[in-house]
Design an enzyme around this catalytic site. Structure first.
Site, mmCIF file in Angstrom:
data_model
loop_
_atom_site.group_PDB
_atom_site.id
_atom_site.type_symbol
_atom_site.label_atom_id
_atom_site.label_comp_id
_atom_site.label_asym_id
_atom_site.label_seq_id
_atom_site.Cartn_x
_atom_site.Cartn_y
_atom_site.Cartn_z
ATOM 1 N N ASP A 120 24.320 -46.317 -55.044
ATOM 2 C CA ASP A 120 25.020 -45.327 -54.225
ATOM 3 C C ASP A 120 24.005 -44.368 -53.607
ATOM 4 O OD1 ASP A 120 27.131 -44.097 -52.951
ATOM 5 O OD2 ASP A 120 27.827 -42.986 -54.710
ATOM 6 N N HIS B 165 23.074 -45.119 -49.733
ATOM 7 C CA HIS B 165 23.097 -44.134 -48.649
ATOM 8 C C HIS B 165 21.688 -43.621 -48.363
ATOM 9 C CE1 HIS B 165 27.502 -43.486 -48.308
ATOM 10 N NE2 HIS B 165 27.500 -43.869 -49.580
ATOM 11 N N GLY C 3 32.770 -40.041 -46.973
ATOM 12 C CA GLY C 3 33.168 -38.642 -46.860
ATOM 13 C C GLY C 3 34.324 -38.254 -47.756
ATOM 14 N N GLU D 116 37.693 -43.428 -54.999
ATOM 15 C CA GLU D 116 36.690 -42.575 -55.636
ATOM 16 C C GLU D 116 37.294 -41.243 -56.082
ATOM 17 O OE1 GLU D 116 31.980 -41.630 -54.692
ATOM 18 O OE2 GLU D 116 33.286 -42.167 -53.042
#
EC number: 3.5.4.4
Length: 339
Positions: free
Chosen positions: A279, A17, A172, A202
Protein backbone atom coordinates in the site's frame (compact mmCIF):
# COMPACT_ATOMS: atom_id res chain seq x y z
CA UNK A 1 11.62 -19.17 5.98
CA UNK A 2 13.88 -16.62 7.63
CA UNK A 3 13.80 -12.94 6.69
CA UNK A 4 16.76 -13.23 4.31
CA UNK A 5 15.05 -16.02 2.39
CA UNK A 6 11.84 -14.00 2.19
CA UNK A 7 13.89 -11.07 0.91
CA UNK A 8 15.40 -13.26 -1.82
CA UNK A 9 12.02 -14.48 -3.08
CA UNK A 10 10.88 -12.94 -6.34
CA UNK A 11 7.83 -10.79 -5.77
CA UNK A 12 5.16 -8.78 -7.55
CA UNK A 13 3.16 -5.81 -6.31
CA UNK A 14 -0.05 -4.35 -7.72
CA UNK A 15 -0.97 -1.87 -4.97
CA UNK A 16 1.71 0.72 -4.18
CA UNK A 17 1.11 4.47 -3.88
CA UNK A 18 3.89 6.73 -5.13
CA UNK A 19 3.42 9.54 -2.61
CA UNK A 20 3.14 7.14 0.31
CA UNK A 21 6.29 5.21 -0.55
CA UNK A 22 9.13 7.71 -0.91
CA UNK A 23 12.33 6.86 0.92
CA UNK A 24 13.55 9.33 3.53
CA UNK A 25 16.60 10.09 1.38
CA UNK A 26 14.34 10.90 -1.57
CA UNK A 27 12.15 13.12 0.61
CA UNK A 28 15.27 15.01 1.71
CA UNK A 29 16.41 15.39 -1.90
CA UNK A 30 12.99 16.69 -2.99
CA UNK A 31 12.80 19.11 -0.05
CA UNK A 32 16.24 20.49 -0.88
CA UNK A 33 15.05 21.22 -4.43
CA UNK A 34 12.44 23.66 -3.06
CA UNK A 35 14.48 24.89 -0.06
CA UNK A 36 12.11 23.32 2.41
CA UNK A 37 13.63 22.76 5.81
CA UNK A 38 13.32 19.30 7.30
CA UNK A 39 14.09 17.87 10.74
CA UNK A 40 17.76 17.05 11.19
CA UNK A 41 17.26 13.42 12.16
CA UNK A 42 15.50 10.64 10.29
CA UNK A 43 13.57 9.72 13.42
CA UNK A 44 12.05 13.20 13.50
CA UNK A 45 11.32 13.09 9.77
CA UNK A 46 9.65 9.69 10.10
CA UNK A 47 7.18 11.15 12.57
CA UNK A 48 6.05 13.56 9.85
CA UNK A 49 5.68 11.07 7.00
CA UNK A 50 4.60 7.87 8.74
CA UNK A 51 1.10 7.21 9.97
CA UNK A 52 0.86 7.26 13.75
CA UNK A 53 0.72 3.82 15.34
CA UNK A 54 -2.50 4.88 17.02
CA UNK A 55 -4.31 6.06 13.85
CA UNK A 56 -8.01 6.06 14.64
CA UNK A 57 -9.24 5.51 11.08
CA UNK A 58 -8.43 5.90 7.39
CA UNK A 59 -8.84 9.69 7.56
CA UNK A 60 -6.26 9.90 10.34
CA UNK A 61 -3.88 7.72 8.32
CA UNK A 62 -4.26 9.82 5.17
CA UNK A 63 -3.01 12.96 6.96
CA UNK A 64 0.54 11.62 6.59
CA UNK A 65 0.29 12.29 2.84
CA UNK A 66 -0.15 16.04 3.31
CA UNK A 67 3.52 16.51 4.11
CA UNK A 68 4.76 15.02 0.83
CA UNK A 69 2.33 16.64 -1.63
CA UNK A 70 4.20 20.00 -1.93
CA UNK A 71 7.38 18.10 -2.83
CA UNK A 72 5.86 16.56 -5.98
CA UNK A 73 5.11 19.64 -8.08
CA UNK A 74 7.76 19.55 -10.81
CA UNK A 75 8.72 17.14 -13.57
CA UNK A 76 12.10 16.46 -11.98
CA UNK A 77 10.52 15.77 -8.59
CA UNK A 78 8.04 13.29 -10.04
CA UNK A 79 10.77 11.57 -12.05
CA UNK A 80 12.95 11.24 -8.96
CA UNK A 81 10.03 9.96 -6.89
CA UNK A 82 9.07 7.31 -9.42
CA UNK A 83 12.69 6.20 -9.78
CA UNK A 84 13.04 6.01 -6.00
CA UNK A 85 10.07 3.67 -5.53
CA UNK A 86 11.24 1.44 -8.40
CA UNK A 87 14.68 1.30 -6.78
CA UNK A 88 13.24 0.30 -3.39
CA UNK A 89 11.14 -2.42 -4.99
CA UNK A 90 13.99 -3.78 -7.10
CA UNK A 91 16.26 -3.96 -4.06
CA UNK A 92 13.90 -6.51 -2.47
CA UNK A 93 13.55 -8.55 -5.66
CA UNK A 94 10.21 -7.26 -6.86
CA UNK A 95 10.05 -8.31 -10.52
CA UNK A 96 6.84 -6.48 -11.44
CA UNK A 97 5.23 -3.45 -9.81
CA UNK A 98 2.35 -1.11 -10.58
CA UNK A 99 2.82 2.29 -8.94
CA UNK A 100 -0.26 4.47 -8.62
CA UNK A 101 -0.48 8.22 -8.21
CA UNK A 102 -2.99 11.06 -8.54
CA UNK A 103 -1.76 13.55 -11.16
CA UNK A 104 -4.29 16.11 -9.88
CA UNK A 105 -2.17 16.49 -6.73
CA UNK A 106 0.87 17.63 -8.73
CA UNK A 107 -0.61 20.64 -10.53
CA UNK A 108 0.15 23.41 -7.99
CA UNK A 109 3.47 24.25 -9.66
CA UNK A 110 1.95 24.75 -13.09
CA UNK A 111 2.23 21.23 -14.51
CA UNK A 112 -0.61 19.89 -16.62
CA UNK A 113 -2.20 16.49 -16.03
CA UNK A 114 -0.31 15.16 -19.05
CA UNK A 115 3.03 16.63 -17.95
CA UNK A 116 2.69 15.19 -14.44
CA UNK A 117 1.82 11.78 -15.83
CA UNK A 118 4.63 11.84 -18.38
CA UNK A 119 7.12 12.75 -15.65
CA UNK A 120 6.18 9.68 -13.61
CA UNK A 121 6.40 7.53 -16.74
CA UNK A 122 9.90 8.88 -17.41
CA UNK A 123 10.97 8.09 -13.85
CA UNK A 124 9.74 4.53 -14.25
CA UNK A 125 11.67 4.20 -17.51
CA UNK A 126 14.84 5.38 -15.76
CA UNK A 127 14.26 2.84 -13.00
CA UNK A 128 13.73 0.00 -15.45
CA UNK A 129 16.88 0.98 -17.35
CA UNK A 130 18.86 0.63 -14.11
CA UNK A 131 17.23 -2.33 -12.37
CA UNK A 132 15.92 -5.81 -13.14
CA UNK A 133 12.24 -4.93 -12.81
CA UNK A 134 9.15 -4.19 -14.89
CA UNK A 135 7.38 -1.07 -13.56
CA UNK A 136 4.04 0.34 -14.70
CA UNK A 137 1.89 3.33 -13.69
CA UNK A 138 -1.76 3.74 -12.73
CA UNK A 139 -3.47 7.14 -12.50
CA UNK A 140 -5.80 7.66 -9.54
CA UNK A 141 -9.07 9.50 -9.54
CA UNK A 142 -9.86 10.90 -6.10
CA UNK A 143 -13.33 10.01 -4.87
CA UNK A 144 -13.69 13.21 -2.83
CA UNK A 145 -13.33 15.32 -5.99
CA UNK A 146 -16.30 16.07 -8.27
CA UNK A 147 -16.96 13.37 -10.85
CA UNK A 148 -16.30 15.96 -13.55
CA UNK A 149 -12.73 16.43 -12.28
CA UNK A 150 -12.07 12.68 -12.34
CA UNK A 151 -13.70 12.35 -15.75
CA UNK A 152 -11.44 15.12 -17.06
CA UNK A 153 -8.37 13.40 -15.61
CA UNK A 154 -9.18 10.09 -17.27
CA UNK A 155 -10.09 11.72 -20.60
CA UNK A 156 -6.84 13.71 -20.54
CA UNK A 157 -4.53 10.84 -19.61
CA UNK A 158 -6.22 8.03 -21.58
CA UNK A 159 -4.23 8.86 -24.76
CA UNK A 160 -1.06 8.10 -22.77
CA UNK A 161 -2.17 4.52 -22.08
CA UNK A 162 0.34 2.12 -23.54
CA UNK A 163 3.50 0.37 -22.54
CA UNK A 164 4.00 2.18 -19.20
CA UNK A 165 0.77 3.87 -18.16
CA UNK A 166 -1.47 0.83 -18.01
CA UNK A 167 -4.58 1.66 -15.99
CA UNK A 168 -6.42 3.65 -13.37
CA UNK A 169 -7.76 3.60 -9.84
CA UNK A 170 -10.02 5.51 -7.47
CA UNK A 171 -8.64 6.32 -4.01
CA UNK A 172 -9.33 8.76 -1.18
CA UNK A 173 -12.16 9.31 1.29
CA UNK A 174 -14.28 6.18 0.96
CA UNK A 175 -16.42 6.75 4.06
CA UNK A 176 -17.99 9.95 2.71
CA UNK A 177 -17.78 9.14 -1.00
CA UNK A 178 -18.96 5.54 -1.53
CA UNK A 179 -18.68 3.60 -4.76
CA UNK A 180 -22.06 4.63 -6.13
CA UNK A 181 -21.09 8.32 -5.88
CA UNK A 182 -18.10 7.62 -8.15
CA UNK A 183 -20.11 5.59 -10.67
CA UNK A 184 -20.28 8.27 -13.40
CA UNK A 185 -16.49 8.69 -13.42
CA UNK A 186 -15.98 4.92 -13.24
CA UNK A 187 -18.17 4.49 -16.31
CA UNK A 188 -16.29 7.24 -18.13
CA UNK A 189 -12.96 5.51 -17.47
CA UNK A 190 -14.39 2.19 -18.61
CA UNK A 191 -15.78 3.74 -21.79
CA UNK A 192 -12.30 5.10 -22.55
CA UNK A 193 -10.84 1.61 -22.23
CA UNK A 194 -8.93 2.35 -19.02
CA UNK A 195 -8.32 -0.92 -17.10
CA UNK A 196 -9.44 -0.24 -13.53
CA UNK A 197 -8.72 -1.23 -9.99
CA UNK A 198 -10.68 0.37 -7.16
CA UNK A 199 -10.28 1.05 -3.44
CA UNK A 200 -13.24 -0.46 -1.57
CA UNK A 201 -14.06 -1.97 1.80
CA UNK A 202 -11.48 0.04 3.73
CA UNK A 203 -14.03 1.68 6.05
CA UNK A 204 -16.21 -1.20 7.29
CA UNK A 205 -18.46 -0.86 4.24
CA UNK A 206 -18.92 -4.15 2.34
CA UNK A 207 -21.53 -2.55 0.09
CA UNK A 208 -18.76 -0.53 -1.58
CA UNK A 209 -17.01 -3.76 -2.55
CA UNK A 210 -20.23 -5.29 -3.83
CA UNK A 211 -21.01 -2.22 -5.92
CA UNK A 212 -17.51 -2.14 -7.43
CA UNK A 213 -17.80 -5.81 -8.39
CA UNK A 214 -21.26 -5.13 -9.85
CA UNK A 215 -19.78 -2.34 -11.97
CA UNK A 216 -17.38 -4.85 -13.51
CA UNK A 217 -14.14 -3.64 -11.93
CA UNK A 218 -11.74 -6.61 -12.11
CA UNK A 219 -9.51 -5.71 -9.15
CA UNK A 220 -10.37 -4.42 -5.69
CA UNK A 221 -7.87 -2.69 -3.45
CA UNK A 222 -8.18 -3.80 0.20
CA UNK A 223 -11.70 -5.37 0.20
CA UNK A 224 -11.19 -5.61 3.96
CA UNK A 225 -14.86 -5.42 4.92
CA UNK A 226 -15.67 -8.70 3.16
CA UNK A 227 -14.10 -10.71 6.00
CA UNK A 228 -17.48 -11.74 7.45
CA UNK A 229 -19.55 -11.58 4.26
CA UNK A 230 -19.65 -15.09 2.75
CA UNK A 231 -22.10 -14.14 -0.01
CA UNK A 232 -19.86 -11.25 -1.07
CA UNK A 233 -16.78 -13.46 -0.99
CA UNK A 234 -18.65 -15.97 -3.14
CA UNK A 235 -19.39 -13.17 -5.63
CA UNK A 236 -15.71 -12.15 -5.64
CA UNK A 237 -14.73 -15.73 -6.45
CA UNK A 238 -17.52 -16.20 -8.99
CA UNK A 239 -16.53 -13.05 -10.92
CA UNK A 240 -12.81 -13.81 -10.80
CA UNK A 241 -12.16 -10.50 -9.07
CA UNK A 242 -8.59 -10.10 -7.81
CA UNK A 243 -8.10 -8.69 -4.31
CA UNK A 244 -5.11 -6.47 -3.50
CA UNK A 245 -4.57 -7.16 0.21
CA UNK A 246 -2.65 -4.66 2.38
CA UNK A 247 -2.22 -6.16 5.85
CA UNK A 248 -0.10 -3.62 7.73
CA UNK A 249 -2.01 -0.68 6.31
CA UNK A 250 -5.39 -2.20 7.22
CA UNK A 251 -4.34 -2.76 10.82
CA UNK A 252 -3.08 0.83 11.04
CA UNK A 253 -6.24 2.40 9.62
CA UNK A 254 -8.42 0.10 11.74
CA UNK A 255 -10.04 -1.17 8.54
CA UNK A 256 -9.22 -4.43 10.32
CA UNK A 257 -9.22 -3.86 14.06
CA UNK A 258 -7.69 -7.29 14.63
CA UNK A 259 -6.26 -10.09 12.48
CA UNK A 260 -9.65 -11.78 12.81
CA UNK A 261 -11.17 -8.90 10.83
CA UNK A 262 -8.61 -9.20 8.03
CA UNK A 263 -10.12 -11.17 5.10
CA UNK A 264 -7.07 -13.19 4.06
CA UNK A 265 -8.13 -16.52 5.52
CA UNK A 266 -11.75 -16.29 4.41
CA UNK A 267 -10.73 -15.32 0.87
CA UNK A 268 -8.06 -18.00 0.66
CA UNK A 269 -10.41 -20.70 1.92
CA UNK A 270 -12.98 -19.68 -0.69
CA UNK A 271 -10.42 -19.82 -3.51
CA UNK A 272 -10.33 -16.09 -4.22
CA UNK A 273 -7.52 -14.51 -6.21
CA UNK A 274 -5.33 -12.93 -3.52
CA UNK A 275 -2.30 -10.67 -3.91
CA UNK A 276 0.01 -9.21 -1.23
CA UNK A 277 0.91 -5.52 -1.26
CA UNK A 278 2.52 -2.76 0.82
CA UNK A 279 0.00 0.00 0.00
CA UNK A 280 2.40 2.69 1.27
CA UNK A 281 5.95 1.69 2.08
CA UNK A 282 6.80 4.86 3.99
CA UNK A 283 3.48 5.86 5.51
CA UNK A 284 3.03 2.29 6.78
CA UNK A 285 6.75 1.79 7.53
CA UNK A 286 6.86 -1.51 5.67
CA UNK A 287 8.35 -3.38 2.73
CA UNK A 288 6.99 -6.26 0.70
CA UNK A 289 9.46 -8.57 2.46
CA UNK A 290 8.10 -7.43 5.82
CA UNK A 291 4.57 -8.07 4.59
CA UNK A 292 5.56 -11.62 3.61
CA UNK A 293 7.05 -12.14 7.06
CA UNK A 294 3.83 -10.92 8.71
CA UNK A 295 1.71 -13.31 6.65
CA UNK A 296 4.05 -16.16 7.50
CA UNK A 297 3.93 -15.36 11.23
CA UNK A 298 0.21 -14.61 11.44
CA UNK A 299 -1.23 -17.18 9.04
CA UNK A 300 1.48 -19.75 8.33
CA UNK A 301 1.68 -18.64 4.70
CA UNK A 302 4.13 -20.82 2.74
CA UNK A 303 6.35 -20.45 -0.32
CA UNK A 304 3.71 -22.35 -2.31
CA UNK A 305 1.16 -19.71 -1.23
CA UNK A 306 3.48 -16.82 -2.06
CA UNK A 307 4.08 -18.23 -5.55
CA UNK A 308 0.33 -18.61 -6.08
CA UNK A 309 -0.34 -15.04 -4.96
CA UNK A 310 2.40 -13.71 -7.25
CA UNK A 311 0.95 -15.65 -10.17
CA UNK A 312 -2.46 -14.15 -9.30
CA UNK A 313 -0.89 -10.71 -9.51
CA UNK A 314 0.60 -11.42 -12.92
CA UNK A 315 -2.73 -12.76 -14.17
CA UNK A 316 -4.43 -9.54 -13.00
CA UNK A 317 -1.69 -7.15 -14.14
CA UNK A 318 -2.63 -4.64 -16.82
CA UNK A 319 0.01 -5.86 -19.28
CA UNK A 320 0.09 -7.90 -22.51
CA UNK A 321 -0.07 -11.69 -22.40
CA UNK A 322 3.51 -12.01 -23.69
CA UNK A 323 4.81 -10.04 -20.70
CA UNK A 324 2.67 -12.14 -18.37
CA UNK A 325 4.11 -15.33 -19.79
CA UNK A 326 7.71 -14.22 -19.33
CA UNK A 327 7.00 -13.12 -15.75
CA UNK A 328 5.18 -16.38 -14.94
CA UNK A 329 8.08 -18.40 -16.35
CA UNK A 330 10.52 -16.44 -14.23
CA UNK A 331 8.46 -16.86 -11.06
CA UNK A 332 8.20 -20.62 -11.55
CA UNK A 333 11.95 -20.80 -12.10
CA UNK A 334 12.76 -18.60 -9.08
CA UNK A 335 10.44 -20.52 -6.73
CA UNK A 336 11.57 -23.99 -7.83
CA UNK A 337 14.05 -24.09 -4.95
CA UNK A 338 11.39 -23.31 -2.35
CA UNK A 339 8.26 -25.12 -3.55
Amino acid sequence: MDFQTLHQLSKTELHCHLDGSLSLSCIRQLAKMIDRKLPATDDELRRLVQAPADSENLGDYLKAFDFVAPLLQTKKALQLAAYDVVEQAAEENVRYIEIRFAPVFSLAGGLSLVEATQAVIEGLHQGMATYDIMAKALVCGMRQLPNTDNQTMFKTTAPLLGSTLVGGDFAGNEADFPTNVCAPAIKTAQSLGVPLTFHAGECHCPQNIAEAVRLGIPRIGHATACFDQPALIEKIVETGTTVELCLTSNLQTKAARTLAEFPYQALKKAGAKITINTDNRTVSNTTLTQEYQRYQQAFGTTAVDFLAFNLNAIDAAFIPDADKKSLRDRLHQDYATYC
